[in-house]
Design a protein around this motif. Structure first.
Motif, PDB file in Angstrom:
ATOM      1  N   GLU A   1      16.107  13.934  -7.523  1.00 13.61           N
ATOM      2  CA  GLU A   1      14.756  14.058  -7.742  1.00 13.61           C
ATOM      3  C   GLU A   1      13.778  12.833  -8.065  1.00 13.61           C
ATOM      4  OE1 GLU A   1      11.253  17.159  -8.790  1.00 13.61           O
ATOM      5  OE2 GLU A   1      13.175  17.893  -8.659  1.00 13.61           O
ATOM      6  N   SER A   2      14.453  12.176  -9.237  1.00 15.03           N
ATOM      7  CA  SER A   2      13.589  11.514  -9.908  1.00 15.03           C
ATOM      8  C   SER A   2      13.620   9.706  -9.050  1.00 15.03           C
ATOM      9  CB  SER A   2      14.306  11.047 -11.156  1.00 15.03           C
ATOM     10  OG  SER A   2      15.631  10.638 -11.061  1.00 15.03           O
ATOM     11  N   ILE A   3      14.783   9.739  -8.081  1.00 15.38           N
ATOM     12  CA  ILE A   3      14.826   8.567  -7.448  1.00 15.38           C
ATOM     13  C   ILE A   3      14.046   8.971  -5.954  1.00 15.38           C
ATOM     14  CG2 ILE A   3      16.624   7.351  -5.998  1.00 15.38           C
ATOM     15  CD1 ILE A   3      18.479   7.505  -8.299  1.00 15.38           C
ATOM     16  N   GLN A   4      14.074  10.381  -5.347  1.00 17.38           N
ATOM     17  CA  GLN A   4      13.441  10.657  -4.277  1.00 17.38           C
ATOM     18  C   GLN A   4      11.624  10.230  -4.636  1.00 17.38           C
ATOM     19  OE1 GLN A   4      13.533  14.680  -2.876  1.00 17.38           O
ATOM     20  NE2 GLN A   4      15.630  14.722  -3.511  1.00 17.38           N
ATOM     21  N   LYS A   5      11.432  10.474  -5.769  1.00 12.70           N
ATOM     22  CA  LYS A   5       9.998  10.081  -6.174  1.00 12.70           C
ATOM     23  C   LYS A   5       9.599   8.630  -5.897  1.00 12.70           C
ATOM     24  CE  LYS A   5       9.076  13.912  -9.453  1.00 12.70           C
ATOM     25  NZ  LYS A   5       8.913  14.356 -10.563  1.00 12.70           N
ATOM     26  N   GLY A   6      10.645   7.722  -6.265  1.00 14.82           N
ATOM     27  CA  GLY A   6      10.517   6.251  -6.034  1.00 14.82           C
ATOM     28  C   GLY A   6      10.420   5.893  -4.780  1.00 14.82           C
ATOM     29  N   VAL A   7      11.155   6.581  -3.953  1.00 14.35           N
ATOM     30  CA  VAL A   7      10.954   6.492  -2.399  1.00 14.35           C
ATOM     31  C   VAL A   7       9.825   6.876  -1.876  1.00 14.35           C
ATOM     32  CG1 VAL A   7      12.083   7.288  -0.032  1.00 14.35           C
ATOM     33  CG2 VAL A   7      13.788   6.734  -1.976  1.00 14.35           C
ATOM     34  N   GLN A   8       9.232   7.922  -2.277  1.00 15.59           N
ATOM     35  CA  GLN A   8       7.903   8.563  -1.948  1.00 15.59           C
ATOM     36  C   GLN A   8       6.809   7.480  -2.396  1.00 15.59           C
ATOM     37  OE1 GLN A   8       7.999  12.415  -4.000  1.00 15.59           O
ATOM     38  NE2 GLN A   8       9.349  13.344  -2.506  1.00 15.59           N
ATOM     39  N   LEU A   9       7.009   6.976  -3.631  1.00 10.76           N
ATOM     40  CA  LEU A   9       6.103   5.959  -4.123  1.00 10.76           C
ATOM     41  C   LEU A   9       6.137   4.814  -3.128  1.00 10.76           C
ATOM     42  CD1 LEU A   9       3.876   4.884  -6.252  1.00 10.76           C
ATOM     43  CD2 LEU A   9       5.831   4.223  -7.370  1.00 10.76           C
ATOM     44  N   HIS A  10       7.246   4.239  -2.870  1.00 12.48           N
ATOM     45  CA  HIS A  10       7.219   2.969  -1.885  1.00 12.48           C
ATOM     46  C   HIS A  10       6.555   3.249  -0.712  1.00 12.48           C
ATOM     47  CE1 HIS A  10       9.348  -0.647  -0.368  1.00 12.48           C
ATOM     48  NE2 HIS A  10       9.216  -0.001   0.675  1.00 12.48           N
ATOM     49  N   ARG A  11       6.784   4.322  -0.196  1.00 16.87           N
ATOM     50  CA  ARG A  11       6.155   4.722   1.216  1.00 16.87           C
ATOM     51  C   ARG A  11       4.666   4.876   1.048  1.00 16.87           C
ATOM     52  NH1 ARG A  11      11.383   7.927   3.619  1.00 16.87           N
ATOM     53  NH2 ARG A  11      12.959   6.052   3.743  1.00 16.87           N
ATOM     54  N   LYS A  12       4.211   5.621  -0.221  1.00 19.53           N
ATOM     55  CA  LYS A  12       2.821   5.637  -0.099  1.00 19.53           C
ATOM     56  C   LYS A  12       2.049   4.336  -0.308  1.00 19.53           C
ATOM     57  CE  LYS A  12       2.689  10.199  -2.195  1.00 19.53           C
ATOM     58  NZ  LYS A  12       2.679  10.969  -3.246  1.00 19.53           N
ATOM     59  N   ILE A  13       2.784   3.410  -1.067  1.00 23.18           N
ATOM     60  CA  ILE A  13       2.225   2.096  -1.488  1.00 23.18           C
ATOM     61  C   ILE A  13       2.146   1.386   0.056  1.00 23.18           C
ATOM     62  CG2 ILE A  13       2.821  -0.405  -2.208  1.00 23.18           C
ATOM     63  CD1 ILE A  13       4.110   1.499  -4.663  1.00 23.18           C
ATOM     64  N   ASP A  14       3.148   1.385   0.887  1.00 23.62           N
ATOM     65  CA  ASP A  14       3.191   0.808   2.283  1.00 23.62           C
ATOM     66  C   ASP A  14       2.230   1.535   3.054  1.00 23.62           C
ATOM     67  OD1 ASP A  14       5.367  -0.792   1.561  1.00 23.62           O
ATOM     68  OD2 ASP A  14       6.754  -0.031   2.547  1.00 23.62           O
ATOM     69  N   SER A  15       1.868   2.700   3.066  1.00 23.08           N
ATOM     70  CA  SER A  15       1.106   3.151   3.964  1.00 23.08           C
ATOM     71  C   SER A  15      -0.437   2.684   3.485  1.00 23.08           C
ATOM     72  CB  SER A  15       1.170   4.947   3.775  1.00 23.08           C
ATOM     73  OG  SER A  15       2.241   5.409   4.244  1.00 23.08           O
ATOM     74  N   PHE A  16      -0.617   2.912   2.068  1.00 21.56           N
ATOM     75  CA  PHE A  16      -1.990   2.265   1.568  1.00 21.56           C
ATOM     76  C   PHE A  16      -2.320   0.928   2.009  1.00 21.56           C
ATOM     77  CE2 PHE A  16      -4.311   0.019  -1.514  1.00 21.56           C
ATOM     78  CZ  PHE A  16      -5.825   0.863  -1.435  1.00 21.56           C
ATOM     79  N   THR A  17      -1.182   0.062   1.939  1.00 21.85           N
ATOM     80  CA  THR A  17      -1.193  -1.307   2.288  1.00 21.85           C
ATOM     81  C   THR A  17      -1.679  -1.414   3.719  1.00 21.85           C
ATOM     82  OG1 THR A  17      -0.004  -2.061   0.424  1.00 21.85           O
ATOM     83  CG2 THR A  17      -0.377  -3.518   2.022  1.00 21.85           C
ATOM     84  N   ASP A  18      -0.646  -0.740   4.562  1.00 27.41           N
ATOM     85  CA  ASP A  18      -0.979  -0.948   6.030  1.00 27.41           C
ATOM     86  C   ASP A  18      -2.332  -0.592   6.565  1.00 27.41           C
ATOM     87  OD1 ASP A  18       1.540  -1.629   6.090  1.00 27.41           O
ATOM     88  OD2 ASP A  18       2.440   0.261   6.837  1.00 27.41           O
ATOM     89  N   ALA A  19      -3.080   0.595   5.851  1.00 27.63           N
ATOM     90  CA  ALA A  19      -4.309   1.176   6.304  1.00 27.63           C
ATOM     91  C   ALA A  19      -5.439   0.337   5.619  1.00 27.63           C
ATOM     92  CB  ALA A  19      -4.291   2.484   5.901  1.00 27.63           C
ATOM     93  N   HIS A  20      -5.345  -0.652   4.602  1.00 26.80           N
ATOM     94  CA  HIS A  20      -6.344  -1.253   4.210  1.00 26.80           C
ATOM     95  C   HIS A  20      -7.074  -2.048   5.052  1.00 26.80           C
ATOM     96  CE1 HIS A  20      -8.311  -3.515   1.231  1.00 26.80           C
ATOM     97  NE2 HIS A  20      -8.101  -2.593   0.273  1.00 26.80           N
ATOM     98  N   PRO A  21      -8.360  -1.976   4.893  1.00 23.51           N
ATOM     99  CA  PRO A  21      -9.158  -2.680   5.872  1.00 23.51           C
ATOM    100  C   PRO A  21      -8.962  -4.425   5.994  1.00 23.51           C
ATOM    101  CG  PRO A  21     -10.590  -1.305   4.660  1.00 23.51           C
ATOM    102  CD  PRO A  21      -9.147  -1.367   4.137  1.00 23.51           C
ATOM    103  N   LEU A  22      -8.652  -4.825   4.607  1.00 22.81           N
ATOM    104  CA  LEU A  22      -8.161  -6.279   4.639  1.00 22.81           C
ATOM    105  C   LEU A  22      -7.237  -6.709   5.643  1.00 22.81           C
ATOM    106  CD1 LEU A  22      -9.154  -8.980   2.913  1.00 22.81           C
ATOM    107  CD2 LEU A  22      -7.131  -8.224   1.422  1.00 22.81           C
ATOM    108  N   VAL A  23      -6.278  -5.979   5.869  1.00 23.20           N
ATOM    109  CA  VAL A  23      -5.205  -6.403   6.703  1.00 23.20           C
ATOM    110  C   VAL A  23      -5.113  -5.806   8.328  1.00 23.20           C
ATOM    111  CG1 VAL A  23      -3.704  -6.776   4.720  1.00 23.20           C
ATOM    112  CG2 VAL A  23      -3.819  -4.526   5.894  1.00 23.20           C
ATOM    113  N   LYS A  24      -6.239  -5.127   8.321  1.00 21.74           N
ATOM    114  CA  LYS A  24      -6.342  -4.492   9.776  1.00 21.74           C
ATOM    115  C   LYS A  24      -6.914  -5.643  10.960  1.00 21.74           C
ATOM    116  CE  LYS A  24      -6.176   0.159   9.380  1.00 21.74           C
ATOM    117  NZ  LYS A  24      -6.118   1.201  10.378  1.00 21.74           N
TER     118      LYS A  24
END
Length: 84
Positions: free
Chosen positions: A61-84
């Motif tokens: 579970e503790s490593i799953q949280k790292g995977v989830q964190l990575h994907r949340k970071i990527d989602s945030f970055t991908d949706a950021h207006p600066l990079v659209k």
């Protein structure tokens, strides 16, 4: 200069191949930094680009949280207006 994000990595049409490598390295370092020196988050953050969703549930579970964190970071970055 147009900036795009692909899989959480910033790219620019004006960048040369060597700069793209630097950007990938910076992306990797950013994920490590955002793991806040937590070893399991760091492992999950590193694995996230290389593991399929169906295999994540087999991780501790503790490593799953790292995977989830990575994907949340990527989602945030991908949706950021600066990079659209």
């Amino acid at each position: 200069m147009e900036i795009r994000v692909i899989r959480g990595i910033f790219y620019s049409k004006n960048l040369f191949t060597n700069n793209s490598i630097i950007i990938e390295l910076m992306n990797f370092l950013a994920h490590l930094y955002l793991s806040n020196e937590d070893e399991d988050l760091t492992v999950g953050n590193f694995l996230a680009d290389f593991i399929r969703n169906k295999d994540v549930e087999n991780l501790p579970e503790s490593i799953q949280k790292g995977v989830q964190l990575h994907r949340k970071i990527d989602s945030f970055t991908d949706a950021h207006p600066l990079v659209k």
